[in-house]
Design an enzyme around this catalytic site. Structure first.
Site, PDB file in Angstrom:
ATOM      1  N   TYR A 101       0.995  -1.221   0.185  1.00  0.00           N
ATOM      2  CA  TYR A 101       0.103   0.130   0.517  1.00  0.00           C
ATOM      3  C   TYR A 101       0.556   1.664  -0.289  1.00  0.00           C
ATOM      4  O   TYR A 101       1.940   1.350   0.616  1.00  0.00           O
ATOM      5  CB  TYR A 101      -0.671  -0.235   0.949  1.00  0.00           C
ATOM      6  CG  TYR A 101      -2.296   1.137   1.557  1.00  0.00           C
ATOM      7  CD1 TYR A 101      -3.127   1.318   1.212  1.00  0.00           C
ATOM      8  CD2 TYR A 101      -1.147   2.821   1.990  1.00  0.00           C
ATOM      9  CE1 TYR A 101      -3.399   2.776   0.610  1.00  0.00           C
ATOM     10  CE2 TYR A 101      -1.649   3.603   1.969  1.00  0.00           C
ATOM     11  CZ  TYR A 101      -2.929   3.917   1.717  1.00  0.00           C
ATOM     12  OH  TYR A 101      -4.077   5.528   1.572  1.00  0.00           O
ATOM     13  N   GLU A 191      -3.229   7.698  -3.685  1.00  0.00           N
ATOM     14  CA  GLU A 191      -3.332   6.389  -3.204  1.00  0.00           C
ATOM     15  C   GLU A 191      -2.916   5.357  -4.048  1.00  0.00           C
ATOM     16  O   GLU A 191      -4.129   4.929  -5.431  1.00  0.00           O
ATOM     17  CB  GLU A 191      -4.570   6.332  -2.229  1.00  0.00           C
ATOM     18  CG  GLU A 191      -4.447   5.037  -1.674  1.00  0.00           C
ATOM     19  CD  GLU A 191      -5.720   4.956  -0.546  1.00  0.00           C
ATOM     20  OE1 GLU A 191      -5.530   4.731   0.651  1.00  0.00           O
ATOM     21  OE2 GLU A 191      -6.487   4.384  -1.424  1.00  0.00           O
TER      22      GLU A 191
END
Ligand code: GDP
Ligand code: MN
Length: 380
Positions: A101, A191
């Site tokens: 991530y 993101e």
């Protein structure tokens, strides 16, 4: 403003962040052509402005033209997270060896609103659970926007994480470029989840999200406004400041401050606003107030309208005249309308409304009283 995954990926690709080859499709036939162009295995991804598509059935795999067509047909005909799917992104399927991530978010909770870099040694669809269960899996670094991001922000964190060393330099570069994209695009969030390592040890952005500050959209003319809410879309077209909420008291107030104050008072009195709406200067322009009432009356949740006017620059009598014109043009106006009219030429305004003699209007010159009546009529 949220951007679609394909828009976010186009932007990240400009920053040399590796993304899968992909083609945006609006029909099942386009998806078949995309399959031919991309190879023997693809992912068909619903383009909606919502996260969690994987869990909601919005991500499908295909290894033949027929499967690609079926996947596109299925997605283009349904809604994911309540949003209709107008496009799918067909991408080459990645052989995923590991999922990480990466995110940069404007940290409005602390640190004076500084950008916050987050790196996760585990990524994918369970990221919220991971963050809750395993505090060590996600590392954070605040970035001072005066100086920007430096390799140590990333590398010192990676060194303490369970991410194999051989990927560090690729991840470091992606993180720096992600920050730069976030910064240049006036981002609120950028993101990559998951950031994957492929079977060939390549680090690739398998998914991407980018939220751009709506107030900065004029600096990015290539981005057209995206809407998730049809009422907000109508309001933007009519150039009204509008935010859709889930209550039953429709609010119109002249001035953003007064509109927010009205919403606060409604909440304090136990009521629930259906929206924020400040028509601004458009209140006196042809069509402006008509559009405002049109949007509020078309909202099926609205049970009472609270119209709160402070006659400052625009006098109460002129606004009252406008209101009478607008209401006269709505033949089936049936909702209770609580009108608070204060300020310049208040008495004249009240006279105009009284002469209009409409049973559903309750007029007052006290904001407290107007809110109280509206909340009572709203039934809460
Ligand atoms: P989200 O659920 O809306 O965040 O959609 P994502 O684009 O993140 O996709 C959800 C999940 O599908 C990812 O976490 C991956 O595990 C998987 N996925 C997405 N693209 C690929 C791909 O090309 N290959 C494989 N094997 N899995 C993928
Ligand atoms: Mn994702």
């Amino acid at each position: 403003m949220r951007t679609f995954e394909y828009q976010a990926k186009e932007i990240l690709a400009r920053y040399e962040i590796p993304t899968p080859r992909g083609i945006v499709c609006e029909t099942a036939e386009d998806a078949v052509a995309a399959f031919d162009a991309l190879g023997s295995a693809v992912v068909v991804k619903a383009q909606v402005l919502a996260g969690g598509r994987g869990k909601a059935g919005g991500i499908k795999f295909a290894v033949s033209k027929e499967e690609a067509r079926a996947a596109a047909q299925q997605l283009l005909g349904t809604a994911i997270a309540g949003l209709p799917v107008a496009r799918v992104l067909v991408e080459e399927r990645l052989q995923i060896a590991a999922e990480f991530y990466l995110g940069v978010i404007t940290d409005t909770d602390g640190y004076h609103g500084c950008p916050l870099l987050m790196i996760g040694s585990r990524g994918g669809m369970e990221i919220e659970d991971i963050a809750r269960e395993d505090a060590n899996a996600i590392r954070r670094a605040h970035i001072d926007p005066r100086y920007g991001i430096f390799p140590h922000h990333i590398l010192s964190n990676l060194a303490e994480m369970s991410i194999p060393r051989k990927y560090h330099s690729q991840i470091e570069k992606v993180a720096r470029q992600l920050y730069q994209a976030y910064w240049d695009m006036d981002g609120e969030l950028a993101e990559i989840n998951p950031l994957v390592v492929t079977a060939e040890d390549k680090v690739v952005a398998a998914d991407a999200r980018l939220y751009v500050d709506s107030n900065a959209l004029f600096r990015h003319p290539e981005l057209k406004p995206n809407f998730t809410n049809p009422f907000e879309e109508r309001a933007a077209a009519a150039r009204l400041a509008y935010v859709h909420l889930d209550g039953n008291i429709g609010i119109i107030a002249n001035g953003a401050g007064l509109a927010m104050g009205t919403m606060d008072m409604v909440r304090l009195a136990g009521g629930r606003p259906a929206n924020f709406l400040d028509p601004g200067e458009r209140i006196m322009h042809p069509g402006g107030l008509e559009a405002a009432f049109g949007i509020i009356l078309d909202n099926p949740n609205v049970e009472v309208v609270l119209f709160n006017i402070f006659g400052g620059g625009v006098r109460c009598d002129r606004i009252a005249t406008r209101l009478v014109e607008v209401l006269s043009g709505i033949p089936d106006f049936h909702l209770p309308l609580v009108l608070c009219l204060r300020g310049r030429n208040e008495e004249e305004g009240q006279r105009i409304i009284a002469a209009f003699d409409c049973k559903s209007i309750k007029t007052t010159s006290s904001m407290e009283e107007a809110v109280e009546i509206a909340v009572k009529l709203g039934g809460e």
